[in-house]
Design an enzyme around this catalytic site. Structure first.
Site, mmCIF file in Angstrom:
data_model
loop_
_atom_site.group_PDB
_atom_site.id
_atom_site.type_symbol
_atom_site.label_atom_id
_atom_site.label_comp_id
_atom_site.label_asym_id
_atom_site.label_seq_id
_atom_site.Cartn_x
_atom_site.Cartn_y
_atom_site.Cartn_z
ATOM 1 N N ASP A 155 -5.950 9.172 5.192
ATOM 2 C CA ASP A 155 -5.902 10.582 4.782
ATOM 3 C C ASP A 155 -4.437 10.983 4.695
ATOM 4 O O ASP A 155 -3.919 11.720 5.531
ATOM 5 C CB ASP A 155 -6.664 11.421 5.812
ATOM 6 C CG ASP A 155 -6.725 12.889 5.441
ATOM 7 O OD1 ASP A 155 -6.237 13.253 4.354
ATOM 8 O OD2 ASP A 155 -7.236 13.681 6.252
ATOM 9 N N SER A 156 -3.757 10.476 3.678
ATOM 10 C CA SER A 156 -2.309 10.633 3.574
ATOM 11 C C SER A 156 -1.927 11.710 2.566
ATOM 12 O O SER A 156 -2.752 12.198 1.801
ATOM 13 C CB SER A 156 -1.680 9.306 3.139
ATOM 14 O OG SER A 156 -2.092 8.987 1.818
#
Length: 275
Positions: A155-156
């Site tokens: 989840d960047s």
């Protein structure tokens, strides 16, 4: 007077929103962090001038990055979220009763701190007793993990600043080692309108490492172009072949079992990108 914020999505395209108030602004050790209150989307987290999440539409991203892989894996017990310091992915992960432990590794502790303060409906599950929060480098954490997780979620941010190495082939190879023999992972892979080369490269890298690689989409209005992609790399389980009996009822606003399947039906131009 109304202040306006513009996210410059390309050299020629930007999205502008009315800002009621700047709640917090800080140059952290890793990035520029701004928390603002918008008229259209409620409180909004910005990192290096890019929209990360908002109170109004966050559920789309967080539901789709979590429930698709977690329903694909038949018994997800140990889950890792790399990035995601706002806590939204963790909140959705904990809706699955099979999950015994969810680990969050976020490099910038300030994201966690201010998400708890200004985005409590998103970050409220970080204190759950099934959650371990680590302020650490996700790349390094992956490098030291061996067959530790059933499902990993990347989840960047977009590939700038500290997130650049989270889009490299070596990181995906590390993920393969960090997953159990039947594990799978998902990464947000930007949008096909403005970042087609990125999507194509990531897909190719993952496809060369994992026997099953699939791309799916969701509509997220505050993200560039609104059409967002996620890419799954799986050692064994195909997200397009999940038995109907595996789905169970969840409290969601966007995700449904039917949408799970439909999300893998890609527009022709996206299919062509992945050839």
């Amino acid at each position: 007077m109304t202040d306006w914020f513009t996210e410059k999505q390309t050299e020629h395209v930007g999205v502008t929103m009315a800002i009621e108030e700047t709640l917090h602004s800080e140059k952290t050790a890793f990035q520029q962090l701004d928390m603002v209150k918008t008229r259209q989307f409620g409180n909004m987290l910005l990192l290096d001038g890019m929209v990360m999440t908002t109170e109004k539409d966050e559920f789309v991203y967080h539901e789709m990055v979590t429930h698709v892989p977690l329903f694909t894996h038949p018994h997800p017990k140990h889950v890792l979220v790399v990035g995601g310091g706002d806590g939204g992915a963790i909140r959705e992960v904990l809706k699955h009763p099979s999950v015994e432990k969810a680990t969050l590794v976020e490099i910038d502790g300030k994201v966690i701190e201010y998400a708890k303060k200004y985005l409590p409906t998103i970050a409220g599950s970080l204190s759950d007793n099934r959650v371990e929060v680590k302020v650490d480098d996700g790349f390094a954490h992956i490098a030291h993990a061996k067959e530790a997780y059933d499902v990993i979620m990347v989840d960047s941010t977009e590939p700038v600043g500290p997130a650049v190495k989270l889009f490299e082939r070596g990181f995906y190879e590390g993920i393969a080692r960090a997953l159990k023999p039947d594990g799978l992972f998902v990464a947000q892979t930007d949008n096909p309108w403005f970042q087609p080369e990125l999507l194509a490269k990531v897909y190719t890298d993952i496809q060369e490492i994992f026997p099953i690689t699939r791309v799916y989409t969701a509509n997220i209005p505050t993200y560039p172009s609104g059409l967002w992609t996620f890419t799954i790399g799986s050692k064994q389980y195909d997200p397009t072949k999940v038995a109907s009996t595996r789905f169970h009822t969840l409290e969601t606003k966007y995700y449904t079992p039917a949408l799970h399947m439909a999300a893998f039906a890609l527009p022709k131009f996206v299919q062509d990108l992945l050839k």
